[in-house]
Design an enzyme around this catalytic site. Structure first.
Site, PDB file in Angstrom:
ATOM      1  N   ARG A  17      55.871  43.013   4.648  1.00  0.00           N
ATOM      2  CA  ARG A  17      55.937  42.714   6.137  1.00  0.00           C
ATOM      3  C   ARG A  17      54.649  42.286   6.900  1.00  0.00           C
ATOM      4  O   ARG A  17      54.150  41.346   6.787  1.00  0.00           O
ATOM      5  CB  ARG A  17      56.732  43.577   6.887  1.00  0.00           C
ATOM      6  CG  ARG A  17      57.078  43.233   8.244  1.00  0.00           C
ATOM      7  CD  ARG A  17      56.246  43.322   9.235  1.00  0.00           C
ATOM      8  NE  ARG A  17      55.598  44.771   9.459  1.00  0.00           N
ATOM      9  CZ  ARG A  17      54.433  44.903  10.191  1.00  0.00           C
ATOM     10  NH1 ARG A  17      53.961  44.065  10.937  1.00  0.00           N
ATOM     11  NH2 ARG A  17      53.962  46.124  10.331  1.00  0.00           N
ATOM     12  N   ASP A  18      53.842  43.280   6.902  1.00  0.00           N
ATOM     13  CA  ASP A  18      52.506  43.085   7.538  1.00  0.00           C
ATOM     14  C   ASP A  18      51.458  42.339   6.566  1.00  0.00           C
ATOM     15  O   ASP A  18      51.000  41.594   7.005  1.00  0.00           O
ATOM     16  CB  ASP A  18      51.862  44.615   7.816  1.00  0.00           C
ATOM     17  CG  ASP A  18      50.855  44.618   8.858  1.00  0.00           C
ATOM     18  OD1 ASP A  18      50.845  43.409   9.488  1.00  0.00           O
ATOM     19  OD2 ASP A  18      50.406  45.526   9.307  1.00  0.00           O
ATOM     20  N   HIS A 209      48.320  53.862  10.624  1.00  0.00           N
ATOM     21  CA  HIS A 209      48.482  52.557  10.053  1.00  0.00           C
ATOM     22  C   HIS A 209      47.121  51.887  10.322  1.00  0.00           C
ATOM     23  O   HIS A 209      46.943  51.582  11.478  1.00  0.00           O
ATOM     24  CB  HIS A 209      49.633  51.954  10.830  1.00  0.00           C
ATOM     25  CG  HIS A 209      49.704  50.616  10.636  1.00  0.00           C
ATOM     26  ND1 HIS A 209      50.813  50.093   9.810  1.00  0.00           N
ATOM     27  CD2 HIS A 209      49.103  49.445  10.997  1.00  0.00           C
ATOM     28  CE1 HIS A 209      50.684  48.580   9.728  1.00  0.00           C
ATOM     29  NE2 HIS A 209      49.765  48.240  10.395  1.00  0.00           N
ATOM     30  N   HIS A 211      44.073  49.154   9.336  1.00  0.00           N
ATOM     31  CA  HIS A 211      43.821  47.747   9.057  1.00  0.00           C
ATOM     32  C   HIS A 211      42.159  48.009   8.697  1.00  0.00           C
ATOM     33  O   HIS A 211      41.727  49.162   8.947  1.00  0.00           O
ATOM     34  CB  HIS A 211      43.909  46.646   9.741  1.00  0.00           C
ATOM     35  CG  HIS A 211      45.275  46.279  10.199  1.00  0.00           C
ATOM     36  ND1 HIS A 211      45.681  44.929   9.510  1.00  0.00           N
ATOM     37  CD2 HIS A 211      46.398  46.653  10.792  1.00  0.00           C
ATOM     38  CE1 HIS A 211      46.993  44.851   9.711  1.00  0.00           C
ATOM     39  NE2 HIS A 211      47.513  45.967  10.585  1.00  0.00           N
ATOM     40  N   CYS A 242      47.467  40.794  11.960  1.00  0.00           N
ATOM     41  CA  CYS A 242      48.653  40.600  12.746  1.00  0.00           C
ATOM     42  C   CYS A 242      48.042  38.988  13.528  1.00  0.00           C
ATOM     43  O   CYS A 242      47.186  39.119  13.937  1.00  0.00           O
ATOM     44  CB  CYS A 242      48.645  41.655  13.935  1.00  0.00           C
ATOM     45  SG  CYS A 242      49.701  41.299  15.409  1.00  0.00           S
ATOM     46  N   ASN A 251      45.669  45.068   5.846  1.00  0.00           N
ATOM     47  CA  ASN A 251      45.699  46.593   5.943  1.00  0.00           C
ATOM     48  C   ASN A 251      44.850  47.451   4.817  1.00  0.00           C
ATOM     49  O   ASN A 251      44.353  46.427   3.842  1.00  0.00           O
ATOM     50  CB  ASN A 251      47.255  46.678   5.630  1.00  0.00           C
ATOM     51  CG  ASN A 251      48.216  46.241   6.542  1.00  0.00           C
ATOM     52  OD1 ASN A 251      48.385  45.220   6.837  1.00  0.00           O
ATOM     53  ND2 ASN A 251      48.579  46.966   7.381  1.00  0.00           N
TER      54      ASN A 251
HETATM   55  P1  HMG Z   1      60.525  35.124  23.187  1.00  0.00           P
HETATM   56  O1  HMG Z   1      60.143  33.795  23.015  1.00  0.00           O
HETATM   57  O2  HMG Z   1      60.053  35.611  24.564  1.00  0.00           O
HETATM   58  O3  HMG Z   1      62.497  35.416  23.272  1.00  0.00           O
HETATM   59  O4  HMG Z   1      59.990  36.039  22.085  1.00  0.00           O
HETATM   60  P2  HMG Z   1      63.547  34.626  23.476  1.00  0.00           P
HETATM   61  O5  HMG Z   1      64.580  35.759  23.465  1.00  0.00           O
HETATM   62  O6  HMG Z   1      63.348  33.632  24.472  1.00  0.00           O
HETATM   63  O7  HMG Z   1      63.751  33.991  21.941  1.00  0.00           O
HETATM   64  C1  HMG Z   1      63.008  32.566  21.586  1.00  0.00           C
HETATM   65  C2  HMG Z   1      63.648  32.156  20.230  1.00  0.00           C
HETATM   66  O8  HMG Z   1      63.494  33.185  19.313  1.00  0.00           O
HETATM   67  C3  HMG Z   1      65.135  32.031  20.635  1.00  0.00           C
HETATM   68  O9  HMG Z   1      65.578  30.692  19.719  1.00  0.00           O
HETATM   69  C4  HMG Z   1      65.697  33.077  20.011  1.00  0.00           C
HETATM   70  O10 HMG Z   1      67.249  32.644  19.556  1.00  0.00           O
HETATM   71  C5  HMG Z   1      64.872  33.464  18.719  1.00  0.00           C
HETATM   72  P3  HMG Z   1      65.877  29.332  20.268  1.00  0.00           P
HETATM   73  O11 HMG Z   1      67.008  29.434  21.326  1.00  0.00           O
HETATM   74  O12 HMG Z   1      64.542  29.091  21.278  1.00  0.00           O
HETATM   75  O13 HMG Z   1      66.191  28.573  19.155  1.00  0.00           O
HETATM   76  N1  HMG Z   1      64.920  34.739  18.499  1.00  0.00           N
HETATM   77  C6  HMG Z   1      65.115  35.550  17.279  1.00  0.00           C
HETATM   78  N2  HMG Z   1      65.533  34.733  16.256  1.00  0.00           N
HETATM   79  C7  HMG Z   1      65.552  35.510  15.089  1.00  0.00           C
HETATM   80  N3  HMG Z   1      65.587  36.918  15.290  1.00  0.00           N
HETATM   81  C8  HMG Z   1      65.332  37.353  16.232  1.00  0.00           C
HETATM   82  C9  HMG Z   1      64.890  36.725  17.283  1.00  0.00           C
HETATM   83  N4  HMG Z   1      64.767  36.904  18.686  1.00  0.00           N
HETATM   84  C10 HMG Z   1      64.567  35.770  19.454  1.00  0.00           C
HETATM   85  N5  HMG Z   1      65.250  38.801  16.569  1.00  0.00           N
HETATM   86  C11 HMG Z   1      60.352  37.795  20.507  1.00  0.00           C
HETATM   87  C12 HMG Z   1      60.244  37.464  22.112  1.00  0.00           C
HETATM   88  C13 HMG Z   1      60.140  39.491  20.859  1.00  0.00           C
HETATM   89  C14 HMG Z   1      61.467  37.477  19.992  1.00  0.00           C
HETATM   90  C15 HMG Z   1      58.782  37.242  20.129  1.00  0.00           C
HETATM   91  O14 HMG Z   1      57.822  37.443  20.652  1.00  0.00           O
HETATM   92  C16 HMG Z   1      58.973  37.742  18.565  1.00  0.00           C
HETATM   93  O15 HMG Z   1      59.679  37.624  17.753  1.00  0.00           O
HETATM   94  N6  HMG Z   1      57.679  38.579  18.451  1.00  0.00           N
HETATM   95  C17 HMG Z   1      57.379  39.249  17.140  1.00  0.00           C
HETATM   96  C18 HMG Z   1      55.821  38.817  16.773  1.00  0.00           C
HETATM   97  C19 HMG Z   1      55.479  39.783  15.786  1.00  0.00           C
HETATM   98  O16 HMG Z   1      56.424  39.790  14.778  1.00  0.00           O
HETATM   99  N7  HMG Z   1      54.240  40.117  15.688  1.00  0.00           N
HETATM  100  C20 HMG Z   1      53.568  40.804  14.512  1.00  0.00           C
HETATM  101  C21 HMG Z   1      54.188  42.089  14.236  1.00  0.00           C
HETATM  102  S1  HMG Z   1      53.512  43.367  14.944  1.00  0.00           S
HETATM  103  C22 HMG Z   1      52.249  43.894  14.091  1.00  0.00           C
HETATM  104  O17 HMG Z   1      51.929  43.348  13.130  1.00  0.00           O
HETATM  105  C23 HMG Z   1      51.684  45.189  14.356  1.00  0.00           C
HETATM  106  C24 HMG Z   1      52.006  46.286  13.415  1.00  0.00           C
HETATM  107  O18 HMG Z   1      51.579  46.018  12.123  1.00  0.00           O
HETATM  108  C25 HMG Z   1      51.097  47.839  13.624  1.00  0.00           C
HETATM  109  C26 HMG Z   1      49.858  47.162  13.873  1.00  0.00           C
HETATM  110  O19 HMG Z   1      49.103  47.039  13.014  1.00  0.00           O
HETATM  111  O20 HMG Z   1      49.124  47.903  15.054  1.00  0.00           O
HETATM  112  C27 HMG Z   1      53.464  46.530  13.435  1.00  0.00           C
HETATM  113 MG    MG Z   2      49.565  45.996  11.034  1.00  0.00          MG
END
Ligand code: HMG
Ligand code: MG
Length: 314
Positions: A17-18, A209, A211, A242, A251
């Site tokens: 994933r990450d 966690h 990086h 990220c 990471n």
């Molecule tokens: P948004 O644009 O505000 O949401 O995004 P929305 O509800 O308007 O949806 C936009 C579009 O996405 C729509 O499609 C939805 O259907 C679709 P459209 O109608 O335009 O065709 N959609 C989805 N599709 C599939 N699965 C879903 C889903 N949700 C909406 N679950 C949202 C808000 C939260 C969805 C968006 O901002 C998002 O997906 N963000 C994720 C970002 C991400 O994954 N970042 C990296 C992970 S975090 C990280 O890495 C840190 C971590 O490792 C820890 C650390 O290191 O600190 C965990």
């Molecule tokens: Mg991370």
């Protein structure tokens, strides 16, 4: 130093994933499945398989459901995936996962960039999803990102992190992973944060966690171990980053972590040689060298051995 090390540590593998979420080259579903199965074969019992987030935000993991359905894993592997909303939650349930991993940030700016909503709204989502998961008998992990530094706001106040942790503690959450998202934390910060939260939070529920942008990840692990933490996240070969944390490197590499733990007499149940095979596979899949140091050292010594044998036979 090194007086209070635990007997065992849980290693939580976030590579699929990450590790992959920020990779520009599209990895096939089949290769993701191969990598996950190899990680399980190396003894990893906690694997984050994918994300069920918007494919517009993270295109690399758009095949999350196909990956989760295709992998064949031993029954004792805890399968997890990142879930941002009810849509993602439905996918996690359809995939038959045992755990969902919720996520939010310790700063408003990172929260907006990462999930398009502020901290208060994110907390409401986490509360609703964790309750739903408990009703469905899934375990819940929650990430709190940017707990030391934020790429948009700089150094993060530990008191504000502690306050958010208290809110998370009141939810149906089994494990909270504290993220050094940009990989800049130092052992002093780790010790200070854990000390600050330790009177209110059960440290058995806390994971760290890291990086490794500044090369401090392993030192931070040691600080975490000494502070009483026994769960650490890592990514095979040190893949990762990220997309909403500019400048962040991969990471902490799983092999580097397991080497340190093994050599410190701490049990992980993970086969380091097989882990190196996983790192090699990850490099082949991505078509590039990965930053993990143990991986580099081992592969180069394996290569030297093969060359020496070939020369001896010639
Ligand atoms: P948004 O644009 O505000 O949401 O995004 P929305 O509800 O308007 O949806 C936009 C579009 O996405 C729509 O499609 C939805 O259907 C679709 P459209 O109608 O335009 O065709 N959609 C989805 N599709 C599939 N699965 C879903 C889903 N949700 C909406 N679950 C949202 C808000 C939260 C969805 C968006 O901002 C998002 O997906 N963000 C994720 C970002 C991400 O994954 N970042 C990296 C992970 S975090 C990280 O890495 C840190 C971590 O490792 C820890 C650390 O290191 O600190 C965990
Ligand atoms: Mg991370």
């Amino acid at each position: 130093m090194l007086e209070r090390l635990p007997e065992t540590v849980k290693v939580f593998e976030v590579g699929p994933r990450d590790g992959l979420q920020n990779e520009p080259r599209q990895v096939s579903t089949q290769d993701k499945v191969r990598l996950i199965e190899a990680l399980a074969a190396a003894g990893l019992k906690n694997i984050e398989l994918t994300s069920f987030v918007s494919p517009k935000w993270i295109p690399q993991l758009a095949d999350g459901l196909a990956v989760a359905r295709a992998v064949k894993l031993p029954a004792d592997v805890n399968t997890s995936a990142l879930v941002p909303n009810f849509k993602g939650y439905q996918s996690a349930k359809e995939a038959g996962l045992r755990q969902i991993a919720l996520f939010m940030s310790a700063t408003e700016s990172h929260s907006q960039k990462n999930i398009n909503k502020g901290i208060a709204d994110a907390l409401s989502v986490l509360k609703e999803l964790s309750q739903a998961a408990k009703a469905d008998r899934l375990t819940v992990r929650a990430y709190l990102s940017v707990v030391f530094f934020c790429p948009y706001e700089g150094r993060v106040n530990p008191a504000s992190v502690a306050k958010l942790l208290l809110e998370l503690q009141n939810m149906s959450i089994d494990e909270i992973s504290l993220g050094d998202t940009i990989g800049a934390a130092t052992p002093k910060q780790v010790v200070e944060l854990i000390k600050l939260i330790s009177s209110d939070i059960d440290l058995k529920k806390i994971a760290l966690h890291f990086h490794d942008t500044m090369g401090t990840a392993l030192a931070n692990v040691l600080a975490g171990l000494e502070s009483g933490i026994t769960t650490f996240d890592a990514s095979i070969g040190g893949m990762g980053g990220c997309p909403y944390a500019p400048g962040a490197a991969g990471n902490l590499a799983t092999e580097d972590l397991v080497y340190l733990l093994n050599e410190s007499g701490i049990k992980t149940g993970i086969d380091l040689e097989k882990l190196v095979d996983c790192g090699k596979l990850a490099q082949e899949i991505l078509g590039k060298e990965l930053p993990g140091r143990y991986l580099k050292a081992c592969l180069s010594s394996r290569e030297k051995k093969v060359r020496a044998q070939a020369e001896a036979q010639a």
